[in-house]
Design an enzyme around this catalytic site. Structure first.
Site, PDB file in Angstrom:
ATOM      1  N   ILE C  47       0.837  -1.205   0.000  1.00  0.00           N
ATOM      2  CA  ILE C  47       0.000   0.000   0.000  1.00  0.00           C
ATOM      3  C   ILE C  47       0.870   1.253   0.000  1.00  0.00           C
ATOM      4  O   ILE C  47       1.860   1.335   0.725  1.00  0.00           O
ATOM      5  CB  ILE C  47      -0.892   0.033   1.274  1.00  0.00           C
ATOM      6  CG1 ILE C  47      -1.765  -1.214   1.353  1.00  0.00           C
ATOM      7  CG2 ILE C  47      -1.719   1.310   1.321  1.00  0.00           C
ATOM      8  CD1 ILE C  47      -2.735  -1.369   0.211  1.00  0.00           C
ATOM      9  N   HIS C  49       0.402   4.571   1.325  1.00  0.00           N
ATOM     10  CA  HIS C  49      -0.528   5.256   2.218  1.00  0.00           C
ATOM     11  C   HIS C  49      -0.583   6.745   1.895  1.00  0.00           C
ATOM     12  O   HIS C  49       0.410   7.344   1.507  1.00  0.00           O
ATOM     13  CB  HIS C  49      -0.083   5.065   3.670  1.00  0.00           C
ATOM     14  CG  HIS C  49      -0.234   3.646   4.134  1.00  0.00           C
ATOM     15  ND1 HIS C  49      -1.412   3.172   4.640  1.00  0.00           N
ATOM     16  CD2 HIS C  49       0.647   2.607   4.138  1.00  0.00           C
ATOM     17  CE1 HIS C  49      -1.254   1.885   4.957  1.00  0.00           C
ATOM     18  NE2 HIS C  49      -0.015   1.525   4.644  1.00  0.00           N
ATOM     19  N   LYS C 249      -7.037  -3.279  15.456  1.00  0.00           N
ATOM     20  CA  LYS C 249      -6.904  -2.684  14.137  1.00  0.00           C
ATOM     21  C   LYS C 249      -7.563  -3.615  13.121  1.00  0.00           C
ATOM     22  O   LYS C 249      -7.409  -4.835  13.205  1.00  0.00           O
ATOM     23  CB  LYS C 249      -5.420  -2.530  13.831  1.00  0.00           C
ATOM     24  CG  LYS C 249      -5.126  -1.432  12.860  1.00  0.00           C
ATOM     25  CD  LYS C 249      -3.627  -1.331  12.618  1.00  0.00           C
ATOM     26  CE  LYS C 249      -3.389  -0.570  11.329  1.00  0.00           C
ATOM     27  NZ  LYS C 249      -2.052  -0.732  10.803  1.00  0.00           N
ATOM     28  N   GLU C 336       8.350   0.136   9.863  1.00  0.00           N
ATOM     29  CA  GLU C 336       7.113  -0.611   9.618  1.00  0.00           C
ATOM     30  C   GLU C 336       6.202   0.303   8.793  1.00  0.00           C
ATOM     31  O   GLU C 336       6.644   1.335   8.315  1.00  0.00           O
ATOM     32  CB  GLU C 336       6.482  -1.004  10.953  1.00  0.00           C
ATOM     33  CG  GLU C 336       6.227   0.197  11.861  1.00  0.00           C
ATOM     34  CD  GLU C 336       5.523  -0.164  13.150  1.00  0.00           C
ATOM     35  OE1 GLU C 336       4.897  -1.226  13.202  1.00  0.00           O
ATOM     36  OE2 GLU C 336       5.596   0.632  14.098  1.00  0.00           O
ATOM     37  N   SER C 337       4.957  -0.058   8.646  1.00  0.00           N
ATOM     38  CA  SER C 337       4.042   0.782   7.878  1.00  0.00           C
ATOM     39  C   SER C 337       4.065   2.202   8.412  1.00  0.00           C
ATOM     40  O   SER C 337       4.071   2.388   9.631  1.00  0.00           O
ATOM     41  CB  SER C 337       2.618   0.225   8.024  1.00  0.00           C
ATOM     42  OG  SER C 337       1.713   1.069   7.383  1.00  0.00           O
ATOM     43  N   CYS C 436      -1.763 -21.310 -10.718  1.00  0.00           N
ATOM     44  CA  CYS C 436      -1.273 -22.669 -10.464  1.00  0.00           C
ATOM     45  C   CYS C 436      -0.034 -22.644  -9.590  1.00  0.00           C
ATOM     46  O   CYS C 436       0.483 -23.694  -9.221  1.00  0.00           O
ATOM     47  CB  CYS C 436      -1.059 -23.454 -11.754  1.00  0.00           C
ATOM     48  SG  CYS C 436       0.581 -23.337 -12.475  1.00  0.00           S
TER      49      CYS C 436
END
Lengths: 419, 122, 478
Positions: C47, C49, C249, C336-337, C436
């Site tokens: 993502i 942000h 969260k 981290e994020s 697959c």
């Protein structure tokens, strides 16, 4: 643009038989497009015996079964294109394929026969918790390594799923020197043939753990073991029954899925039960001029049935080109009461020669039950079966004269009845 | 009298057969629900046999390996020995389908034959 | 003697390496894995942000905003799949609308543009597959999705083609500070460098704590995900977040930059920094939480589940910059994020600090961009045809699911910082990333790797050296 009456997509057992069916029905303007560098498809890696009992009345290995068809294709001079991958089919039946040697080639077909086969369900479809190390293979991938390349993908093996490929690989890995610890099956019965359970497991004292599953994969780089557990009636693992099994390999034999990416792209309607196209008695899909047969249509247990089905598709494609196929789908064929699906789903009596066959699978194991066929409300067939299992495809035969006698017939229903 | 338990392989039913036999042959089969069970039991108890399939390396072929099988079924207890006898076998391309790869495997007088053709590398 | 030694070849290490490669310096990146992008960078939400999440004034807020703004142009230049698809934070109760407003205020303070609280009707009109329980949502049009693999790989390539060395399978065991340089012990050999940049992800505390008295503590926070087939890649078009509640969260539901559907993650602090296993409970939780946001999750289309570890530092913020008590030692720790969003900006920032310290000059020969990169699958029939004419190996499809050709796989192996493993090929080309999951192409990719790298097939690994696929020949054990 190259004009071809019949373009066959896939040169496995279905594609080869479809080509012969079309040829013998009188149309020689055929091309088979095969993505691999040889014909025969998955038969090439199925080096075990047990093929051809119906077709040739003898027991052959996969490569031998394939070789007979390939020889016939060569004898008939049917055109084949290897290492040629179809990337698109249009509504107007333009088939686009690419290959290293010829680049992009486009065929304008009068009829297309889909014979792409199926592929294996991957681990993700099961969401087995744990690490994602190396050493997790689908049984077919392992089969390719062991039977084509000559390499062992592991030394100590647990197999999840008792479908035939899993059973066959239990024997193959054992014979080539691996220690196959067990085959784990979540269902209370095996999806594989009895013969394979006896000759691939019992012969080598490999335990088959029914109503068990793998609940965790251990090992962060290479598999170091798996946790297995018993499951309840709803197939949920039962706490307290966990058992750790040391192994370096987990083979998955957890089902096959018809490979219909191309079919979906062109808009062929897919039956959610089979994951294959919905077809008429002539094996024609929802799009005019596109036929389907073999494992791309529904997963078969026996290649002999693939061949006979595909032969019919080839024959019908020629009928279609010659304007001899009626397009109206007059009668619906329904699966009900323990019948998971039927192939075909519709029937036009005018397209039936003397008889037509309906193939189906049961949705559970039934003992001493009856397979019944209803023409609207009237029960027309009622045959006792000692056993029906989802692992074995069943067939009922419908005679044309029964259909002619009932001109107002709307629906044929296939069901399983207790009495 | 010795008895042996086995699973019939003729259909999905998988009848659990109980076979009584002595040195003269099968005395009694129980547990089967049809005639085929009896026939299967007779063969499987007296002389169980299997066709063995494997692969062996090909030298100078367009493919590295060729699939093989015993031309007919051999006694079940020799399956493993049969594969071991194939361990050091290599064949020179071209290989023809049906070609003998190994004669008299495990002293059975049965040949191991190729189940496909492999052309020679150009 | 190197000028700069970067520990860690994740997205942060690659970003720093890319930014520093503009300068006339001798730079090396070391990583214990066999490829770039093997830690947190390979297992996250992908993502970009928009930046309303972080508390104003934090480094997270700062670098998130810079990173978000630069992402579009950056990804275009480096050929990284990126889409500014916008994001929605859902509230399921009208009483929670003030919380959306508060997020909006915080975002505006951080400099996020275009934030808007939407009514239930507006939200459902935008995303018809959302649950009818939605009460309102915060819409952030600047939110986006990026391919985290390509964001890492592309920057490593740029760095490498501009002279940065990459040394893999190299675990840093210890670092010793000398008066004017560092001795870094890697697999029992010593590498000397004037400066060291710590981009070691969940291990960045251990690296820092060897040198600095200002101790860090990273707790790995596990996040589990489910990835879905492209068939349902447009189940939602925007990234769907949930408002954090008393129950914790929420999880997100998002398309990926490669058009799969992704659901996750869980958030559990764990002890083991090597534990990237998934759990039955985790996957269950992800699916159940996500089912609050959307109508019915297409579970039959799950193609894989995975988990990753976020490097959560006790302070709650990024630790970026020169350690106060160790001159020449720089941290990019606790990333981290929104670390993925911030990565290119963090790279630029750290490169600026280090090059100033070293009085480095810009290279005249710097090449800002990647070597030509061709993707066969998205091309038109006519362009595909032309491509095969120019190179026949584009006519050979290796991965059917994602339509990846031999030419692309060979290119991925021979590019700067090329693929040496099955996973390396997958992350660079998507061969094996489809439905697959490498069932068909796995053996073929293995063969190509073995041929191109002149290695025995038994040495080819899925990822790290020990993760080999083939253990021997048939009959070898008989």
């Amino acid at each position: 643009m190259i004009n071809k009456d019949i373009v066959i997509i896939g040169g496995g057992p279905a594609g080869l038989a479809a080509a012969i069916g079309a040829y013998e029905a009188g149309n020689k303007n055929i091309v088979i497009l095969e993505r691999d560098n040889l014909l025969g498809g998955i038969l090439n890696q199925c080096i075990h015996n047990g093929f051809g009992l119906h077709t040739f009345k003898e027991e052959l290995t996969g490569p031998e079964y394939s070789a007979r068809y390939v020889k016939k294709i060569k004898d008939l001079n049917i055109e084949t294109k290897l290492e040629t991958m179809v990337i698109d089919i249009s509504n107007e039946l333009i088939v686009s394929a690419i290959s290293e040697n010829e680049g992009m080639v486009q065929y304008q077909a009068k009829a297309v026969i889909l014979t792409m086969g199926c592929r294996e369900r991957p681990r993700g479809a099961l969401s087995i918790p744990g690490y994602r190390p190396s050493g997790i293979f689908s049984a077919g991938t392992a089969q390719r390594f062991v039977n084509i390349e000559g390499y062992m993908p592991g030394k100590s093996v647990v197999i999840l799923g008792s479908g035939d490929i899993g059973l066959i690989m239990a024997r193959r890995m054992t014979l080539e020197g691996a220690d196959v610890k067990m085959v784990v099956e979540i269902m209370p019965y095996s999806g594989g043939l009895k013969r394979n359970i006896v000759q691939c497991l019992d012969d080598f004292s490999i335990p088959l753990k029914l109503s068990h599953t793998v609940t965790k994969i251990h090992g962060s780089t290479r598999v170091s073991g798996v946790t297995i557990a018993k499951v309840d009636d709803l197939r949920n693992p039962i706490k307290g029954t966990e058992e750790y099994v040391e192994c370096d390999t987990l083979l998955l034999s957890v089902g096959l899925i018809p490979e219909n990416e191309l079919s979906r792209k062109v808009g062929v309607i897919i039956n959610p039960k089979t994951q294959g196209p919905i077809v008429s008695e002539s094996l024609e899909t929802s799009i005019k001029g596109i036929f389907a047969a073999g494992n791309v249509l529904h997963v078969h247990d026996l290649v002999d049935h693939v061949s006979s089905e595909a032969y019919l598709a080839g024959k019908n494609a020629v009928k279609y080109i010659n304007g001899l196929l009626e397009e109206l789908k007059m009668i619906d064929i329904l699966a009900s009461d323990g019948v998971r699906y039927t192939v075909p789903s519709t029937l036009n009596v005018n397209n039936v020669e003397d008889l037509t066959q309906i193939r189906f699978r049961s949705s559970d194991v039934y003992k001493d039950a009856y397979v019944s066929v209803y023409f609207d409300e009237e029960r027309i067939l009622h045959s006792k079966k000692r056993i029906l299992t989802p692992g074995e495809m069943e067939t009922v035969t419908i005679l044309k004269k029964w259909l002619i006698e009932r001109p107002n017939l709307k629906t044929i229903t296939v069901k399983i009845e207790k009495e | 009298m010795p008895t042996k338990e086995l699973t019939c392989i003729n259909c999905p039913m998988g009848c659990l057969l109980s076979v009584e036999f002595d040195e003269t042959g099968i005395k009694k089969v129980t547990g089967n629900q049809c005639k085929r069970g009896e026939l299967y039991a007779a063969k499987e108890v007296i002389t169980p046999k299997r066709i063995v399939t494997s692969i062996v390396p090909v030298l100078n072929g367009v493919e590295d390996m060729v699939s093989v099988k015993t031309a007919i079924d051999i006694p079940k207890e020799l399956i493993k020995q049969c594969v071991i006898e194939l361990k050091n076998i290599k064949v020179e391309a071209p290989v023809e389908i049906g070609q003998v790869i190994l004669e008299n495997v495990c002293g059975t007088n049965v040949c191991v034959i190729a189940t496909k053709s492999v052309e020679r590398k150009k | 003697m190197y000028d700069v030694l970067i520990i860690g070849a994740g997205v942060i290490g690659a970003s720093v390496a890319r930014a520093i490669s503009k300068y006339d310096l001798k730079v090396i990146v070391v990583d214990k894995h066999s490829d770039v992008c093997e830690g947190t960078s390979k297992a996250n939400s992908g993502i970009v942000h928009s930046g309303y999440d972080a508390k104003p004034g934090t480094l997270k807020a700062k670098f998130n905003l810079i990173g978000n703004k630069m992402m579009g142009e950056f990804c275009q230049r480096y050929r990284v799949p990126f889409r500014r698809n916008g994001s929605l934070v859902l509230a399921f109760d009208v009483n929670e609308i003030p919380k959306l407003e508060a997020l909006k205020t915080q975002g505006t303070l951080n400099g996020v543009e275009g934030l808007e609280v939407l009514s239930k009707e507006q939200v459902l009109a935008m995303e018809p597959n959302l649950s009818s329980q939605v009460a309102a949502a915060l819409y952030a049009p600047t939110g986006g999705i990026v391919d985290p693999f390509e964001l890492t790989i592309s920057q490593a390539e740029v760095a490498n083609q501009n002279g940065v060395e990459f040394q893999f399978n190299s675990l840093v065991s210890s670092i010793v500070k000398q008066t004017s340089h560092f001795q870094v012990f890697v697999n029992d050999t010593m590498i000397e460098s004037k400066t060291v940049i710590n981009c070691a992800g969940v291990f960045s505390d251990e690296i820092n704590n060897q040198l600095s008295a200002h101790k860090l503590k990273i707790t790995p926070r596990k996040g589990e995900y489910c990835l879905f087939d492209k068939e349902v890649g447009h189940f939602v078009d925007r990234t769907i977040f949930q408002l954090p509640t008393a129950y914790g969260k929420g999880v997100l539901v998002t398309p990926t930059a490669e058009n799969n559907l992704l659901i996750g993650p869980t958030a559990y602090d764990i002890d083991d920094k090597y534990d990237n296993s998934t759990t039955a409970e985790g996957i269950k939780e992800v699916l159940s939480k996500a089912s609050q946001s959307v109508k019915s999750i297409p579970t039959s289309f799950i193609i894989t589940a995975f988990s990753g570890l976020r490097a959560t530092e006790t302070s709650g913020d990024f630790i970026i910059g020169e350690a106060k008590d160790v001159e020449g030692f720089y941290n990019a720790a606790g990333i981290e994020s929104p670390g993925l969003t911030a990565a290119p900006a963090i790279g630029d920032y750290l490169a600026d600090l280090v090059t100033k310290k070293l009085n480095a000059k810009m290279k005249t020969s710097y090449i800002d961009g990647r070597a030509d990169l061709v993707r066969f699958e998205p091309l038109s029939v006519a362009d595909k045809s032309k491509l095969i004419e120019s190179n026949h190996e584009f006519g050979k499809i290796i991965c059917r699911c994602e339509m990846v050709t031999l030419a692309e796989i060979k290119d991925a192996i021979h590019r700067p910082v090329g693929a040496t493993t099955i996973d390396g090929v997958k992350r660079r080309t998507r061969a094996g990333a489809g439905r697959c999951q490498g069932g068909f192409c796995g053996p073929k990719v293995l063969e190509i790797l073995s041929k191109e790298l002149h290695k025995d097939p038994r040495e080819i690994a899925k990822f790290d050296q020990q993760a080999i696929l083939l253990v021997g020949f048939d009959k070898e054990n008989l």
